[in-house]
Structures are given as C-alpha cells and as structure tokens.
Design an enzyme around this catalytic site. Structure first.
Site, PDB file in Angstrom:
ATOM      1  N   GLU A 127     -11.119 -10.493  -1.461  1.00 40.08           N
ATOM      2  CA  GLU A 127     -10.989  -9.549  -0.284  1.00 40.08           C
ATOM      3  C   GLU A 127     -12.251  -9.000   0.240  1.00 40.08           C
ATOM      4  O   GLU A 127     -12.678  -7.954  -0.364  1.00 40.08           O
ATOM      5  CB  GLU A 127      -9.975  -8.665  -0.723  1.00 40.08           C
ATOM      6  CG  GLU A 127      -8.651  -8.999  -1.017  1.00 40.08           C
ATOM      7  CD  GLU A 127      -7.561  -7.768  -0.536  1.00 40.08           C
ATOM      8  OE1 GLU A 127      -6.821  -8.084  -0.056  1.00 40.08           O
ATOM      9  OE2 GLU A 127      -7.998  -6.707  -0.707  1.00 40.08           O
ATOM     10  N   HIS A 151      -8.804  -2.811  -6.328  1.00 42.03           N
ATOM     11  CA  HIS A 151      -8.792  -3.112  -4.678  1.00 42.03           C
ATOM     12  C   HIS A 151      -9.893  -2.032  -4.295  1.00 42.03           C
ATOM     13  O   HIS A 151     -10.017  -0.948  -4.885  1.00 42.03           O
ATOM     14  CB  HIS A 151      -7.376  -2.485  -4.558  1.00 42.03           C
ATOM     15  CG  HIS A 151      -7.077  -2.930  -3.062  1.00 42.03           C
ATOM     16  ND1 HIS A 151      -7.670  -2.123  -1.801  1.00 42.03           N
ATOM     17  CD2 HIS A 151      -6.448  -3.844  -2.228  1.00 42.03           C
ATOM     18  CE1 HIS A 151      -7.211  -2.897  -0.725  1.00 42.03           C
ATOM     19  NE2 HIS A 151      -6.477  -3.807  -0.980  1.00 42.03           N
ATOM     20  N   LYS A 183       0.862  -1.107  -0.060  1.00 44.34           N
ATOM     21  CA  LYS A 183      -0.010  -0.081  -0.142  1.00 44.34           C
ATOM     22  C   LYS A 183       0.858   1.318   0.058  1.00 44.34           C
ATOM     23  O   LYS A 183       1.987   1.012  -0.569  1.00 44.34           O
ATOM     24  CB  LYS A 183      -0.985  -0.161   1.046  1.00 44.34           C
ATOM     25  CG  LYS A 183      -1.620  -1.513   1.156  1.00 44.34           C
ATOM     26  CD  LYS A 183      -2.983  -1.474   1.969  1.00 44.34           C
ATOM     27  CE  LYS A 183      -3.557  -2.737   1.839  1.00 44.34           C
ATOM     28  NZ  LYS A 183      -5.038  -2.681   2.912  1.00 44.34           N
TER      29      LYS A 183
HETATM   30  P1  13P Z   1      -4.798  -6.113   5.377  1.00 47.72           P
HETATM   31  O1  13P Z   1      -4.003  -7.389   5.393  1.00 47.72           O
HETATM   32  O2  13P Z   1      -4.124  -5.120   6.064  1.00 47.72           O
HETATM   33  O3  13P Z   1      -6.098  -6.369   6.102  1.00 47.72           O
HETATM   34  O4  13P Z   1      -4.979  -5.886   3.965  1.00 47.72           O
HETATM   35  C1  13P Z   1      -5.279  -6.665   3.093  1.00 47.72           C
HETATM   36  C2  13P Z   1      -5.503  -5.840   1.691  1.00 47.72           C
HETATM   37  O5  13P Z   1      -5.780  -4.985   1.294  1.00 47.72           O
HETATM   38  C3  13P Z   1      -4.275  -6.444   0.685  1.00 47.72           C
HETATM   39  O6  13P Z   1      -4.657  -5.796  -0.475  1.00 47.72           O
END
Ligand code: 13P
Length: 248
Positions: free
Chosen positions: A164, A92, A9
C-alpha cells in the site's frame, strides 16, 4: 481465486454494519472469491453473526502489541480470536503515522497474532518523498524485515503482505501495473533473501490504495498479485459488489 480484503476503517456503527451486510451478503457470490471483511471492533459481533455460514472471513484492523493486562483501551489477540476473527491488519500507514507504530511493535503484534491462531495482513509501502528519492526498495525491505523478524518460514503461510504505497491511500492516485509489479518483485526479493525462494514464491501479496470499480480491471492485470485491499470503495455495498464481480 482472488483475495479481496475490505478495510472499513473507522466507519459504520453496528446498526449500519448490519444493514450493509444484509445488502451485501444477499448479492455477493462469495464462493468464487477469497473475501475478508475487516470491520471496526464494535461491529465484529455483527460480522461474526451474519457471516457465520458464508464463505467470508472476519477481519479486524489492529491488535495490541501486549498479550493482556494493564493496557486500557487496547484489544488483545485472544479477544479477537474469541470474537470470531480470522485475520487482522497490522502496520497500516495510518497507524504508523498517527500512532507512531514502529517495526518492533508490529513484530510483537504479528507474533501475538500467530500465537492466537490469527492470520495477519501486513501493510507496507513508501511515501511519495521516498519514491521520488528512489528509496522504495529500502523502505519495503526495512518494513518487511522488522515485521517478520524471528518468524519461522512455515508461519508465512498465515501472512498476507499488502503493498500500500502511502501516496496512493485515499488519494485517488494509483501506481501503474508496471510499478506494482516492480514493488512486488522487491517484496519477493526480501522474502527470498530472508527466508527462501520457495517462501518468496508462495507468499501472498495484495495491492491496496485507491482501488475502485473503475481501475480494478487494469490493476487486476498485474500477474504477481493475489488480490486487493480496499478502503473507501468498500463502504458502498453496490460499489464493492461491482468490484467483486469484476475481479474474478
Ligand atoms: P483507500 O482504498 O480508501 O485508498 O484505502 C486503502 C487502504 O488504506 C486499505 O487499507
């Protein structure tokens, strides 16, 4: 072999990325994993240099839905490819929400990525309200169909679908393995209906959302997933190394 994708990120300067990679690469057993590190754009050159002779893929976190030209601040598929990138994340939930990315834009990104020889990590998932109103299947179907519209079946080899759930990202909450299995079944059903049974069997699916070293063993008991997409937990090299050693 399990797939592990780290999404850094908007974290780490190039200098911090270099320090991280020196620690991580000296201890990771990358031959036993299918590892991709999705770094910020400004750290890609560091990743390309340090991961060059390792069995580790370089990933980016986004690309433009235009090929080139007057798009100030955007990064093209060709630029990523020439920077050594192998995979790029699209769709995402943070981008869908914050930057209002829709299915049409994600579909263009995927086609541009494929045209430039990149692999794509397509994120899909329902919000808590959608889950609570039993709309998970509907949401997954819409997100997958709009993203993969017009693709040839053989192009799915270069696509990884990341399940996700929005409510699991960054929340410390995860679905149960059974709930993940159900979502994977639904994802495969969409791929089967739109492409073929063979495509639904071979499409790679990973789970993402609050994965860490404490829950990885339980999550890894899901039979139908090929691996994990990890956010927060990959930022600490020791925590990420622990996950790498537990997931094999
Ligand atoms: P987290 O593992 O911090 O929850 O984030 C997941 C994510 O968005 C991976 O792209």
């Amino acid at each position: 072999m399990k797939t592990l994708i780290a999404n850094f990120k908007m974290n780490m300067t190039p200098t911090q990325t270099k320090d991280y990679l020196i620690t991580f690469l000296s201890r990771v057993d990358s031959e036993k994993l299918d590892l991709t590190l999705c770094l910020p754009y400004t750290s890609l050159f560091i990743g390309d240099f340090w991961c060059a002779d390792k069995n580790i893929r370089l990933g980016a976190q986004n690309l433009s839905d235009e090929e080139e030209g007057r798009n100030t601040g955007e990064i093209s598929g060709a630029m990523l490819k020439d920077s050594g990138v192998d995979y790029v994340i699209v769709g995402h939930s943070e981008r869908r929400k914050r930057f209002k990315e829709d299915g049409k834009s994600i579909n263009r990104k995927i086609k541009i990525g494929l045209k430039n020889g990149l692999g794509l990590i397509l994120c899909v998932g329902e919000s808590l309200a959608e889950r609570n109103t039993l709309k998970t299947y509907e949401v997954l179907k819409e997100q997958i169909e709009s993203a993969l519209k017009g693709l040839y079946e053989n192009e799915l080899e270069r696509i990884i679908i990341a399940y996700e759930p929005v409510w699991a990202v960054g929340s410390g909450k995860t679905p149960s393995p059974k709930e993940i299995e159900e979502a994977v079944k639904e994802i495969k059903k969409v791929v089967c209906d739109d492409f073929s049974l063979g495509a639904s069997e071979s499409i790679r699916i990973v789970y993402g959302g609050s994965v860490d070293s404490k829950n990885i063993k339980q999550l890894n008991s899901c039979k139908n997933i090929n691996g994990f997409l990890i956010g927060q937990a990959c930022l600490d090299p020791n925590e990420f190394l622990k996950i790498c050693s537990l997931v094999r």
